[in-house]
Design a protein around this motif. Structure first.
Motif, PDB file in Angstrom:
ATOM      1  N   PHE A 137       0.816  -1.223   0.000  1.00 34.28           N
ATOM      2  CA  PHE A 137       0.000   0.000   0.000  1.00 34.28           C
ATOM      3  C   PHE A 137       0.843   1.263   0.000  1.00 34.28           C
ATOM      4  O   PHE A 137       0.412   2.299  -0.516  1.00 34.28           O
ATOM      5  N   SER A 138       2.044   1.193   0.550  1.00 32.90           N
ATOM      6  CA  SER A 138       2.908   2.372   0.517  1.00 32.90           C
ATOM      7  C   SER A 138       3.528   2.570  -0.862  1.00 32.90           C
ATOM      8  O   SER A 138       4.044   3.637  -1.167  1.00 32.90           O
ATOM      9  N   ASN A 139       3.503   1.532  -1.700  1.00 30.38           N
ATOM     10  CA  ASN A 139       4.012   1.624  -3.075  1.00 30.38           C
ATOM     11  C   ASN A 139       2.923   1.243  -4.072  1.00 30.38           C
ATOM     12  O   ASN A 139       3.207   0.592  -5.080  1.00 30.38           O
ATOM     13  N   LEU A 140       1.699   1.672  -3.796  1.00 33.74           N
ATOM     14  CA  LEU A 140       0.560   1.174  -4.560  1.00 33.74           C
ATOM     15  C   LEU A 140       0.661   1.516  -6.040  1.00 33.74           C
ATOM     16  O   LEU A 140       0.385   0.670  -6.896  1.00 33.74           O
ATOM     17  N   GLU A 141       1.050   2.773  -6.363  1.00 32.37           N
ATOM     18  CA  GLU A 141       1.152   3.155  -7.773  1.00 32.37           C
ATOM     19  C   GLU A 141       2.166   2.286  -8.508  1.00 32.37           C
ATOM     20  O   GLU A 141       1.923   1.835  -9.628  1.00 32.37           O
ATOM     21  N   THR A 167       3.393  12.133 -12.668  1.00 31.97           N
ATOM     22  CA  THR A 167       4.238  11.606 -11.586  1.00 31.97           C
ATOM     23  C   THR A 167       4.670  12.732 -10.642  1.00 31.97           C
ATOM     24  O   THR A 167       4.857  12.500  -9.449  1.00 31.97           O
ATOM     25  N   THR A 168       4.810  13.957 -11.174  1.00 37.26           N
ATOM     26  CA  THR A 168       5.096  15.094 -10.299  1.00 37.26           C
ATOM     27  C   THR A 168       3.956  15.310  -9.317  1.00 37.26           C
ATOM     28  O   THR A 168       4.173  15.555  -8.121  1.00 37.26           O
ATOM     29  N   THR A 169       2.727  15.209  -9.806  1.00 39.90           N
ATOM     30  CA  THR A 169       1.565  15.339  -8.928  1.00 39.90           C
ATOM     31  C   THR A 169       1.548  14.227  -7.887  1.00 39.90           C
ATOM     32  O   THR A 169       1.275  14.462  -6.711  1.00 39.90           O
ATOM     33  N   MET A 170       1.853  12.993  -8.305  1.00 43.25           N
ATOM     34  CA  MET A 170       1.922  11.871  -7.359  1.00 43.25           C
ATOM     35  C   MET A 170       2.952  12.138  -6.265  1.00 43.25           C
ATOM     36  O   MET A 170       2.766  11.767  -5.099  1.00 43.25           O
ATOM     37  N   ALA A 171       4.063  12.788  -6.644  1.00 45.75           N
ATOM     38  CA  ALA A 171       5.154  13.031  -5.701  1.00 45.75           C
ATOM     39  C   ALA A 171       4.885  14.222  -4.795  1.00 45.75           C
ATOM     40  O   ALA A 171       5.659  14.479  -3.871  1.00 45.75           O
ATOM     41  N   GLY A 182       6.528   7.840  -5.670  1.00 41.58           N
ATOM     42  CA  GLY A 182       6.106   7.283  -4.385  1.00 41.58           C
ATOM     43  C   GLY A 182       7.124   7.524  -3.292  1.00 41.58           C
ATOM     44  O   GLY A 182       6.776   7.885  -2.159  1.00 41.58           O
ATOM     45  N   SER A 183       8.393   7.361  -3.621  1.00 39.79           N
ATOM     46  CA  SER A 183       9.454   7.587  -2.642  1.00 39.79           C
ATOM     47  C   SER A 183       9.505   9.048  -2.197  1.00 39.79           C
ATOM     48  O   SER A 183       9.636   9.347  -1.004  1.00 39.79           O
ATOM     49  N   ALA A 199       6.129  13.367   3.361  1.00 42.50           N
ATOM     50  CA  ALA A 199       5.209  13.108   4.477  1.00 42.50           C
ATOM     51  C   ALA A 199       5.969  12.951   5.779  1.00 42.50           C
ATOM     52  O   ALA A 199       5.541  13.428   6.830  1.00 42.50           O
ATOM     53  N   ARG A 200       7.126  12.281   5.723  1.00 41.56           N
ATOM     54  CA  ARG A 200       7.930  12.102   6.943  1.00 41.56           C
ATOM     55  C   ARG A 200       8.432  13.433   7.458  1.00 41.56           C
ATOM     56  O   ARG A 200       8.442  13.699   8.664  1.00 41.56           O
TER      57      ARG A 200
END
Length: 308
Positions: A12-16, A119-123, A297-298, A304-305
């Motif tokens: 789930f943390s790497n779902l995409e 992918t920019t939006t995902m990040a 994702g990374s 978030a951290r």
């Protein structure tokens, strides 16, 4: 039973990324119907959907902030127009002379990958900066591709008219429509999550269609190695360009610099050297979309951290 929660959290943390890898497997395993879709404008339709869905998430205020990032924008465009073509020419020397080498050589002339905006939006990056890089790098690519190819290969002759028309339909019109929708109907922001999911699924579907057209053989080992080196080199340049920038802008610079558009590259190389030379770019398409999704994702988790 202990490993199961850990595996579940990892998925789930790497779902995409998991979705994109599954899509690649489906494309490689279910070739015929997906290859038919790819040959009947399926890739272009998905790219248009991807551009529209991503553009609809960009607020007008974000576009106005671009005035503060123009030095970085110029630097990214300059590197894309100079160092990346040189890098693709260099790694193409790893491939035997012929159509496969020509396909690798042309890669650096392509603009940033259309999917890099998604992918920019995902990040959690600055999507409007990626849009500006997409537009600028596309204009530069169309203007300079013929000249650079004539320098790299004397027998190359590129007519970019068809490429320009394709870009207008696949990129410019959906981009303008998405930005206009967000500007005139601010309430569309309520559907941002749905737009982001649509973008992820469009990327996954792109990977599946590209994978369906890839026919790997021993001769592609050198090609794959060359593409991996190109991605690593372009990512290194993107990392250097992003030094000193806020995290969101740094993410945008990394993704737009390290992701080149395989579809436009295929159009350029087919126009210059014939369709056989465009064949290896499907491998790059899979690699770069997996790379972009994994990095996005990374970067999102890293952001978030820091926020936490």
């Amino acid at each position: 039973m202990r490993p199961l929660p850990a595996i579940r959290r990892l998925v789930f943390s790497n779902l995409e990324l998991v979705i994109v890898l599954i899509a690649a497997g489906i494309g490689l395993g279910v070739r015929a119907p997906l290859a038919w879709l790819a040959s009947h404008q399926g890739i272009n339709v998905l790219l248009a959907i991807l551009v529209f869905a991503t553009a609809a998430t960009i607020a007008p205020a974000g576009l106005r902030r671009l005035s503060t990032t123009w030095p970085k924008l110029i630097a990214v465009l300059a590197v894309g127009a100079t160092l990346l073509p040189a890098l693709s020419w260099l790694v193409s020397r790893l491939v035997a002379t012929g159509s496969l080498r020509e396909g690798v050589m042309v890669l650096g002339l392509a603009p940033c990958e259309i999917a890099s905006v998604a992918t920019t939006t995902m990040a959690g990056g600055t999507a409007e900066f990626s849009v500006a890089v997409l537009i600028g790098s596309t204009a530069i690519s169309v203007a300079l591709a013929g000249l650079v190819l004539r320098l790299e290969a004397a027998h190359a002759s590129v007519h970019t008219g068809g490429v320009v028309v394709n870009l207008l339909v696949v990129v410019v019109l959906p981009l303008v429509a998405g930005l206009a929708l967000r500007a005139v109907a601010p309430g569309v922001q309520r559907f941002q999550r749905q737009a982001e999911v649509t973008a992820v699924m469009a990327v996954a579907a792109l990977v599946a269609l590209i994978a369906s057209e890839v026919h790997l053989s021993a001769s592609y080992l050198a090609v794959t190695g060359a593409f991996l080196l190109f991605i690593a080199g372009s990512a290194g340049l993107g990392g250097l360009l992003g030094l000193g920038s806020p995290h969101s802008l740094r993410s945008s610079i990394l993704l737009t610099t390290s992701m080149r558009d395989f579809a436009i590259a295929a159009g350029l190389v087919a126009a210059a050297f014939g369709p056989a030379a465009a064949a290896p770019l499907g491998v790059y398409g899979i690699l770069v979309l997996v790379w972009g999704t994994a990095v996005a994702g990374s970067l999102r988790r890293s952001s978030a951290r820091r926020t936490a």
